[in-house]
Design an enzyme around this catalytic site. Structure first.
Site, PDB file in Angstrom:
ATOM      1  N   TYR A   1     -43.647  18.447  15.259  1.00  9.13           N
ATOM      2  CA  TYR A   1     -43.611  17.214  16.041  1.00  9.13           C
ATOM      3  C   TYR A   1     -42.170  16.697  16.201  1.00  9.13           C
ATOM      4  O   TYR A   1     -41.718  16.417  17.311  1.00  9.13           O
ATOM      5  CB  TYR A   1     -44.495  16.126  15.388  1.00  9.13           C
ATOM      6  CG  TYR A   1     -44.170  14.774  15.958  1.00  9.13           C
ATOM      7  CD1 TYR A   1     -44.671  14.409  17.201  1.00  9.13           C
ATOM      8  CD2 TYR A   1     -43.275  13.912  15.316  1.00  9.13           C
ATOM      9  CE1 TYR A   1     -44.314  13.204  17.771  1.00  9.13           C
ATOM     10  CE2 TYR A   1     -42.914  12.713  15.881  1.00  9.13           C
ATOM     11  CZ  TYR A   1     -43.439  12.360  17.107  1.00  9.13           C
ATOM     12  OH  TYR A   1     -43.065  11.181  17.678  1.00  9.13           O
TER      13      TYR A   1
ATOM     14  N   GLU B   1     -37.316   9.069  14.534  1.00 12.00           N
ATOM     15  CA  GLU B   1     -38.578   9.799  14.408  1.00 12.00           C
ATOM     16  C   GLU B   1     -39.002   9.922  12.940  1.00 12.00           C
ATOM     17  O   GLU B   1     -40.177   9.813  12.613  1.00 12.00           O
ATOM     18  CB  GLU B   1     -38.481  11.198  15.050  1.00 12.00           C
ATOM     19  CG  GLU B   1     -38.384  11.180  16.568  1.00 12.00           C
ATOM     20  CD  GLU B   1     -39.608  10.579  17.247  1.00 12.00           C
ATOM     21  OE1 GLU B   1     -40.665  10.465  16.601  1.00 12.00           O
ATOM     22  OE2 GLU B   1     -39.504  10.192  18.421  1.00 12.00           O
TER      23      GLU B   1
ATOM     24  N   ASP C   1     -48.631  14.033  18.540  1.00 19.14           N
ATOM     25  CA  ASP C   1     -48.911  13.165  17.392  1.00 19.14           C
ATOM     26  C   ASP C   1     -50.296  12.546  17.601  1.00 19.14           C
ATOM     27  O   ASP C   1     -51.006  12.896  18.552  1.00 19.14           O
ATOM     28  CB  ASP C   1     -47.807  12.104  17.217  1.00 19.14           C
ATOM     29  CG  ASP C   1     -47.802  11.074  18.339  1.00 19.14           C
ATOM     30  OD1 ASP C   1     -48.546  11.254  19.333  1.00 19.14           O
ATOM     31  OD2 ASP C   1     -47.073  10.076  18.227  1.00 19.14           O
TER      32      ASP C   1
END
Ligand code: SF4
Length: 375
Positions: free
Chosen positions: A129, A46, A147
């Site tokens: 996020y 990520e 996102d």
């Protein structure tokens, strides 16, 4: 603004979730960070994906995890080594935060990524996020991700026409994402939304392949290409970066210091910002460029860093007095320097820029010398 999620028929929500998940299980890309639900690996993926495309990130991801297979390996590695393995991804502060985060995991969480949302947010570089993505995918926690891809899908599916840059729109989309999230498979649901936004509900959407198309309000209104409305201003800035190959009997000079515009955390060639720009000049670099022995050349190549469109150039200073340079550099408290052999430049200056400069230099070396008197 009232939440649109309040108006969604629960039966419709169920149908949408089922269609989304069934599409995802048939169409998801086979990506290495989906191979297992290891929170550390998902966290690394990520962070890498924050400003990098999947195709560019994959080879680096594999090599990075081979070298740093768990947080302890990352904690124990030197910052320079981590930067080398990050080379090609740019935005090096992400790598620095990963390393700091790995130390936190080892020291406070027995080497594991925490399952608690607030504890996840305390990890350097982890925002809402990333915390939601890791906790939902690795631990099945009920946190929806939001996102750019997810925002686009939600805005179209539920016909959210307000400016996505507004806090109120963001809040609305966040509520909507949470309401829509599958309570049974939140990790898969989050991945499915991101995948749909990456593969189908792209800026010019491919609605005929979309599992949600019959319920999509933007499509029904013929507005699928207009939503989300975007008021993004083009804030690109042109900038020339002139890198200096400064050589002495000790080798080629590399420097690292936080007080400059780029490469604050890695060694690089000294560089000068040229052209019209709002940034402060580095006086000691300016003096080198204005001093004796500087050889300029006219070759250039393009690069971009954050919102800067950059022209890369280089200059040379050969056979300089190492002791004199070191005296200047040692007066700068935050500055570190080292002399390297020029063939090590790619390794020691871990950025794609070093590769571009090496290519430029070899191009220059291939140019025939002009006959004397024809200049
Ligand atoms: S139908 Fe089209 S606009 Fe609507 S969610 Fe699917 S791809 Fe996006």
């Amino acid at each position: 603004m009232e939440s649109t999620a309040d108006k969604i028929d629960p039966k419709l929500l169920l149908k949408l979730r089922e269609s989304l998940l069934s599409w995802f299980h048939k169409n998801k890309r086979d990506l290495p960070f989906r191979a297992n639900k290891n929170a550390y690996r998902i966290w690394v993926s990520e962070i890498m994906l924050q400003q990098t495309r999947v195709a560019a990130m994959l080879p680096i991801y594999e090599t990075f995890l081979k070298r740093f297979p768990e947080p302890k390996a990352l904690q124990e590695a030197s910052e320079d080594e981590v930067m080398k393995y990050w080379k090609g991804l740019g935005y090096y502060s992400r790598a620095r935060n990963l390393k700091k985060g790995a130390s936190l995991l080892v020291e406070k969480h027995s080497g594991l990524f925490p399952e608690n949302y607030e504890e996840a947010l305390a990890i350097p570089g982890v925002g809402n996020y990333t915390a939601s993505a890791v906790l939902s995918i690795a631990y099945g926690k009920h946190y929806a991700v939001l996102d750019g891809n997810v925002k686009r899908v939600l805005s179209r599916l539920f016909l959210i026409e307000s400016d996505p840059a507004l806090n109120s729109t963001n809040q609305l989309l966040g509520n909507l994402a949470q309401e829509f999230l599958s309570p049974i498979s939140p990790g898969d649901h989050n991945e499915a939304m991101m995948e749909l936004g990456a593969l189908v509900c792209v800026p010019i959407p491919n609605c005929s392949s979309c599992p949600l198309s019959i319920h999509c309000k933007a499509r029904a209104a013929g507005k699928e290409k207009e939503i989300p409305t975007s008021k993004i201003v083009d804030n690109w800035m042109d900038l020339d970066l002139n890198f200096l190959f400064l050589k002495s009997s000790k080798g080629l000079l590399l420097v690292k210091y936080p007080g400059r515009r780029f490469f604050k955390t890695i060694y690089s060639l000294p560089f000068r910002l040229e052209g019209k720009h709002p940034y402060e000049k580095d006086v000691w670099v300016e003096e080198l460029f204005e001093g004796p022995g500087l050889e300029r050349n006219s070759l250039k190549t393009k690069h971009s860093i954050t919102n800067h469109k950059i022209q890369l150039k280089f200059s040379d200073i050969n056979d300089t007095n190492a002791a004199k340079i070191e005296t200047i550099l040692k007066k700068k408290p935050d500055l570190e320097f080292k002399w390297i052999d020029e063939p090590e430049l790619r390794e020691e200056f871990p950025s794609s820029i070093s590769g571009k400069l090496i290519k430029l230099k070899s191009k220059m070396n291939q140019q025939p010398d002009l006959p004397v008197g024809k200049l």
